[in-house]
Design a protein around this motif. Structure first.
Motif, short mmCIF file in Angstrom:
data_model
loop_
_atom_site.label_atom_id
_atom_site.label_comp_id
_atom_site.label_asym_id
_atom_site.label_seq_id
_atom_site.Cartn_x
_atom_site.Cartn_y
_atom_site.Cartn_z
N GLN A 137 -10.33 -15.93 19.66
CA GLN A 137 -10.07 -14.66 19.32
C GLN A 137 -10.50 -14.11 18.10
O GLN A 137 -10.12 -14.35 17.04
N ALA A 138 -11.72 -13.04 18.27
CA ALA A 138 -12.46 -12.43 17.41
C ALA A 138 -13.03 -13.42 16.38
O ALA A 138 -13.45 -13.05 15.15
N THR A 168 -18.26 -17.15 12.97
CA THR A 168 -18.24 -15.51 12.77
C THR A 168 -16.85 -15.24 12.89
O THR A 168 -15.94 -15.71 13.32
N ALA A 169 -16.47 -14.14 12.31
CA ALA A 169 -15.10 -13.67 12.09
C ALA A 169 -15.02 -12.16 11.96
O ALA A 169 -15.86 -11.59 11.01
N ASN A 170 -14.04 -11.60 12.65
CA ASN A 170 -14.17 -9.91 12.51
C ASN A 170 -13.41 -9.74 11.19
O ASN A 170 -12.50 -10.44 10.78
N GLY A 199 -22.43 -10.43 20.86
CA GLY A 199 -21.67 -10.44 19.66
C GLY A 199 -20.44 -9.60 20.24
O GLY A 199 -19.29 -10.25 19.86
N GLN A 200 -20.40 -8.56 20.83
CA GLN A 200 -19.24 -7.68 20.94
C GLN A 200 -18.28 -8.32 21.99
O GLN A 200 -17.16 -8.54 21.93
N LEU A 201 -19.01 -9.50 22.99
CA LEU A 201 -18.02 -10.32 23.91
C LEU A 201 -17.53 -11.35 23.29
O LEU A 201 -16.28 -11.68 23.55
N GLY A 202 -18.32 -12.04 22.36
CA GLY A 202 -17.60 -13.15 21.65
C GLY A 202 -16.73 -12.77 20.44
O GLY A 202 -15.87 -13.57 20.11
N LEU A 207 -14.43 -10.43 20.83
CA LEU A 207 -13.11 -9.68 21.36
C LEU A 207 -11.88 -10.26 20.68
O LEU A 207 -11.57 -11.20 20.39
N ASP A 208 -11.15 -9.02 20.41
CA ASP A 208 -9.98 -9.23 19.62
C ASP A 208 -8.59 -9.14 20.40
O ASP A 208 -7.77 -9.82 19.91
N ASN A 209 -8.58 -8.50 21.57
CA ASN A 209 -7.56 -8.48 22.51
C ASN A 209 -7.13 -9.69 23.23
O ASN A 209 -8.11 -10.02 23.92
N PRO A 210 -6.38 -10.31 22.92
CA PRO A 210 -5.73 -11.56 23.78
C PRO A 210 -6.00 -11.51 25.43
O PRO A 210 -6.62 -12.44 25.87
N LEU A 211 -5.67 -10.50 25.94
CA LEU A 211 -5.88 -10.45 27.36
C LEU A 211 -7.26 -10.03 27.68
O LEU A 211 -7.88 -10.99 28.51
N ALA A 212 -7.89 -9.47 26.98
CA ALA A 212 -9.47 -9.42 27.30
C ALA A 212 -10.45 -10.67 26.94
O ALA A 212 -11.05 -10.99 27.83
#
Length: 371
Positions: free
Chosen positions: A187-188, A206-208, A325-328, A330-335
């Motif tokens: 997650q993120a 990588t990390a947000n 990158g946007q897919l990898g 993702l921060d929302n647990p459901l997404a």
């Protein structure tokens, strides 16, 4: 031929210097660092870039690089999401950036002059040539001066330029083997590992986080030290980590050619590293530029053809890498859960399609053998 100044001695710049030297151009390479070389860790070199380097006479890629091993996509727990056989993609060779840079610069001959510690501040051009810092003049200038290109900014002052991706990257080399390569998506945050020819593991993560926040090896261990094996062992065998915020260039990209000046590499199309094709695209730029300079009736036509060929290709890569990158990240647990399910379903479909292709090919081979 004539004279050309290459601004920037990264992998794209030195490849351009070798390519233009082979075409008969007198080449001057300007590098702002006081020493010639590359920093960083591992780099993937895809077959298309290997072909360009081989054509340019660069030797030793096969001895200094390792074929990227089996790759796959996993969750932090270690559960497989997509297996290597499902991906259906060609594999690159892996090499340390410094090694690749050294193999390319080893091909510098008397036609290439290198000036280190040289900072480009101004560039002007007229009908007969280009002037750097009001003192160096050449028929052409190749701007390979990176993400924050001084020359691109001078040519296109209204262009927005670099765009922060929203995540940072860590890279390191560990003195352990990495027999099971691939990426792990959480997650993120993501973690990837592959093996270099010398047996060591090259890893990246990588990390947000906000731009400019920084980070070190301790931060990496805190984030990923509890993920599946062999990630904890790889991090434990790492001495230090490089950290860089990830940027790409705003779309649409500016023209790669303006008069007698051409943009190349990150100066033209800096992309996020999700496809592992940034340096490879720069190498391919250099090969295309040399090819057009050899075949076109004049340099201005050559640069126009270079732009027409390379800008559409680079634009697609910038877009695709950004989307991955946007897919990898993702921060929302459901997404994240939906993403992983869809990728597993896609992998099953890919397996079925591959099996069908194999069956059809087997029938064709059998039919040919019997005729």
């Amino acid at each position: 031929m004539g004279t050309v100044i290459v601004v920037g001695a990264g992998i794209g710049g030195v490849t351009a210097a070798v390519a233009l030297q082979r075409c008969g151009w007198g080449v001057t390479v300007l590098e702002r660092s006081v020493t010639l070389g590359e920093v960083g860790a591992g780099i993937s070199v895809w077959p298309s870039a290997v072909a360009v380097l081989t054509e340019l006479g660069v030797k030793g890629i096969d001895q200094a690089a390792a074929l990227s091993g089996p790759t796959a996509l996993r969750k932090p727990s270690g559960r497989w999401v997509v297996g290597a056989a499902d991906l259906g993609v060609e594999l690159p060779v892996m090499i340390h950036r410094a090694q690749l840079h050294g193999l390319i610069t080893a091909e510098f001959g008397p036609g290439v002059t290198v000036r280190t510690g040289y900072l480009v501040k101004t560039v002007t051009q007229d009908d007969s040539g280009v002037l750097i810092n009001d003192e160096l003049r050449a028929d052409l200038v190749i701007a390979a001066d990176g993400l924050r290109s001084v020359i691109r900014s001078a040519l296109h002052p209204q262009y927005a330029g670099p765009r922060y991706s929203g995540y940072t990257a860590y890279r390191g080399i560990a003195d352990v083997r990495a027999d099971d390569g691939g990426e792990t998506w959480g997650q993120a945050q993501r973690f990837g590992v592959t093996q270099l020819i010398d047996g060591r593991a090259y890893w990246y993560a990588t990390a947000n986080q906000p731009a400019g926040q920084g980070g070190d090896l301790a931060a990496v261990i805190r984030r990923y030290g509890g993920w599946h094996d062999p990630i904890p062992a790889i991090l434990a065998a790492t001495d230090t980590a490089l950290q860089n915020d990830i940027y790409d260039l705003t779309l649409p990209l500016v023209p790669f050619a303006t008069g007698r000046i051409a943009l190349l590499g990150d100066a033209a199309h800096a992309m996020t590293p999700n496809l592992g094709r940034g340096a490879c695209t720069a190498i391919e730029d250099a090969g295309a530029l040399a090819r057009h300079l050899q075949s076109a009736p004049d340099p201005l036509t050559a640069l126009t053809r270079y732009d027409a060929e390379r800008r559409p290709i680079a634009t697609k890569l910038v877009k695709r890498s950004r989307q991955i990158g946007q897919l990898g990240q993702l921060d929302n647990p459901l997404a994240v859960g939906v993403r992983d399910v869809l990728m597993s379903v896609g992998a099953s479909a890919a397996r079925g399609a591959a099996a069908l292709r194999k069956m059809k090919q087997s029938r064709r081979d059998h039919s040919s053998a019997g005729s």
